[in-house]
Design a protein around this motif. Structure first.
Motif, PDB file in Angstrom:
ATOM      1  N   MET A   1      52.620  51.546  42.918  1.00 28.15           N
ATOM      2  CA  MET A   1      51.751  50.397  43.088  1.00 28.15           C
ATOM      3  C   MET A   1      51.166  49.969  41.752  1.00 28.15           C
ATOM      4  N   PHE A   2      50.659  50.942  41.017  1.00 27.36           N
ATOM      5  CA  PHE A   2      50.069  50.629  39.718  1.00 27.36           C
ATOM      6  C   PHE A   2      51.088  49.933  38.821  1.00 27.36           C
ATOM      7  N   THR A   3      52.317  50.440  38.821  1.00 30.31           N
ATOM      8  CA  THR A   3      53.359  49.882  37.963  1.00 30.31           C
ATOM      9  C   THR A   3      53.659  48.433  38.323  1.00 30.31           C
ATOM     10  N   LEU A   4      53.790  48.146  39.615  1.00 25.70           N
ATOM     11  CA  LEU A   4      54.073  46.763  40.027  1.00 25.70           C
ATOM     12  C   LEU A   4      52.948  45.806  39.639  1.00 25.70           C
ATOM     13  N   TRP A   5      51.700  46.221  39.873  1.00 30.70           N
ATOM     14  CA  TRP A   5      50.586  45.338  39.527  1.00 30.70           C
ATOM     15  C   TRP A   5      50.462  45.175  38.022  1.00 30.70           C
ATOM     16  N   TRP A   6      50.712  46.233  37.272  1.00 26.58           N
ATOM     17  CA  TRP A   6      50.622  46.147  35.815  1.00 26.58           C
ATOM     18  C   TRP A   6      51.670  45.169  35.290  1.00 26.58           C
ATOM     19  N   ILE A   7      52.903  45.281  35.789  1.00 23.85           N
ATOM     20  CA  ILE A   7      53.968  44.358  35.384  1.00 23.85           C
ATOM     21  C   ILE A   7      53.571  42.925  35.732  1.00 23.85           C
ATOM     22  N   VAL A   9      50.535  41.544  36.294  1.00 24.27           N
ATOM     23  CA  VAL A   9      49.400  41.011  35.553  1.00 24.27           C
ATOM     24  C   VAL A   9      49.742  40.846  34.070  1.00 24.27           C
ATOM     25  N   LYS A  10      50.551  41.735  33.523  1.00 25.53           N
ATOM     26  CA  LYS A  10      50.891  41.666  32.096  1.00 25.53           C
ATOM     27  C   LYS A  10      51.875  40.544  31.789  1.00 25.53           C
ATOM     28  N   TRP A  11      52.952  40.419  32.586  1.00 28.61           N
ATOM     29  CA  TRP A  11      54.013  39.487  32.234  1.00 28.61           C
ATOM     30  C   TRP A  11      54.036  38.194  33.035  1.00 28.61           C
ATOM     31  N   VAL A  12      53.450  38.159  34.185  1.00 30.34           N
ATOM     32  CA  VAL A  12      53.400  36.914  34.962  1.00 30.34           C
ATOM     33  C   VAL A  12      52.007  36.719  35.556  1.00 30.34           C
ATOM     34  N   PRO A  13      50.990  36.650  34.685  1.00 26.57           N
ATOM     35  CA  PRO A  13      49.636  36.496  35.216  1.00 26.57           C
ATOM     36  C   PRO A  13      49.481  35.140  35.907  1.00 26.57           C
TER      37      PRO A  13
END
Length: 133
Positions: A1-7, A9-13
């Motif tokens: 979950m953390f990985t998906l949200w990080w990706i 928010v970081k690359w497609v905010p």
């Protein structure tokens, strides 16, 4: 979950990543508050009647995210298509897991607690009696 949200928010905010992450954070605050309070022992746990409703909130969150993902795929919004599919698969797995927990913890529990009566070897529940000829 953390990985998906990080990706996300970081690359497609965007609102498609920010809003679900904020809702998820709010649900987690409630969830960890419940766990923290339940660790305080029996004096506090008797006031934690809202566990069932926390599970319902989580299921609503997952269903809303699922609908949002399906709608994004259907309408073809600018959000990356692979993230929509990842979200749909991820939310489907959560709905299955949490739905299974809800059924076992709350629906099956009600059935187990329902008193059963037997008349001539026939089990009846809810106190109804059958007329036997």
């Amino acid at each position: 979950m953390f990985t998906l949200w990080w990706i996300g928010v970081k690359w497609v905010p965007s609102g498609s990543t920010f809003l679900p992450a904020m809702v998820n954070s709010f649900i987690h605050v409630l969830m960890y508050s419940y766990y923290g309070l339940s660790a305080m022992g029996p004096a506090v746990t008797k006031y934690l009647w809202w566990k069932k409703y926390l599970t319902i909130l989580q299921l609503i969150q997952f269903t809303t995210a699922l609908v949002m993902g399906i709608n994004g795929i259907r309408t073809g919004c600018d959000f990356p298509l692979w993230m929509h599919y990842a979200l749909v698969i991820y939310m489907t797995s959560f709905i299955i897991l949490f739905g299974n927990f809800y059924i076992k913890a709350y629906v099956a529990e009600v059935k187990r607690r329902t008193p059963k009566r037997e008349i001539n070897g026939n089990a009846l529940s809810n106190g109804y009696h059958a007329k036997i000829h």
